[in-house]
Design a protein around this motif. Structure first.
Motif, PDB file in Angstrom:
ATOM      1  N   GLY A  28       0.581  -1.716   1.318  1.00 60.37           N
ATOM      2  CA  GLY A  28       0.134  -1.025   2.772  1.00 60.37           C
ATOM      3  C   GLY A  28      -0.749   0.000   2.189  1.00 60.37           C
ATOM      4  N   LEU A  76       6.044   2.171   2.628  1.00 63.50           N
ATOM      5  CA  LEU A  76       5.505   0.975   3.418  1.00 63.50           C
ATOM      6  C   LEU A  76       5.912   0.724   5.048  1.00 63.50           C
ATOM      7  N   CYS A  80       2.621   3.812   6.108  1.00 61.75           N
ATOM      8  CA  CYS A  80       1.664   3.013   5.957  1.00 61.75           C
ATOM      9  C   CYS A  80       0.977   2.250   7.195  1.00 61.75           C
ATOM     10  N   ARG A  82      -0.747  -0.622   9.650  1.00 67.23           N
ATOM     11  CA  ARG A  82      -0.431  -1.920   9.634  1.00 67.23           C
ATOM     12  C   ARG A  82      -2.052  -2.885  10.104  1.00 67.23           C
ATOM     13  N   PHE A  84      -0.020  -5.075   6.693  1.00 63.95           N
ATOM     14  CA  PHE A  84       0.190  -4.989   5.503  1.00 63.95           C
ATOM     15  C   PHE A  84      -0.734  -6.151   4.809  1.00 63.95           C
ATOM     16  N   ALA A 147      -6.887  -4.965   5.266  1.00 65.46           N
ATOM     17  CA  ALA A 147      -5.848  -4.495   6.024  1.00 65.46           C
ATOM     18  C   ALA A 147      -6.223  -3.930   7.243  1.00 65.46           C
TER      19      ALA A 147
END
Length: 157
Positions: A28, A76, A80, A82, A84, A147
């Motif tokens: 991520g 993650l 992070c 989204r 991933f 991503a």
């Protein structure tokens, strides 16, 4: 200072599958600027925090540090953006080079990329038969951009 010099290609055919074993990757990205990306990655039973600078040609600064898997999983889930990046990575040694073939799953299902790290930008390499179009300079294929704009959402793929 770390430096990554990398060429990236689309993969064609299935011949590459018998040449290496795969490791599940999940990574991520932290919210960042166009000049810097920060990612956390779990690769099998290992985890890393990686900071990459802006790409110039096929090179960029790169710094990578091992971290505990439990901390990576927490980053993650809690820090992070989204979606991933999820993929199986196959390491394939050919001559003195190691090709990394990424077969994406999740939001990037259907995309298969091969990358090879070089010692210098103008290094001559022999391309395996399963290597297709070079996409090294196409930013759509950077994992950080996949991503943000997953392959399955592209209109012109």
């Amino acid at each position: 200072m770390g430096r990554e010099i990398e060429r990236k290609f689309l993969v064609q055919g299935e011949e590459w599958r018998s040449l290496g074993t795969g490791t599940q990757y999940r990574q991520g990205y932290f919210p960042t600027s166009p000049d810097c990306t920060v990612r956390v990655r779990v690769a099998g039973d290992r985890a890393y925090l990686t900071i990459k600078g802006k790409t110039k040609g096929i090179s960029r600064k790169e710094f990578e540090y091992p971290i505990p898997v439990s901390e990576a999983e927490e980053m993650l889930e809690e820090l992070c953006d989204r979606p991933f990046i999820e993929k199986m990575r196959y390491r394939i040694a050919i001559g003195n080079l190691v090709w990394e073939v990424d077969e994406f799953t999740g939001e990037n299902q259907g995309l298969i990329l091969a990358e090879v790290e070089l010692e210098k930008e103008n290094q001559a390499i022999a391309l395996p038969e399963w290597i297709g179009t070079e996409v090294s300079r196409d930013p759509r294929y950077f994992n950080s951009n996949l991503a943000r704009s997953p392959y399955t959402h592209w209109r012109d793929r």
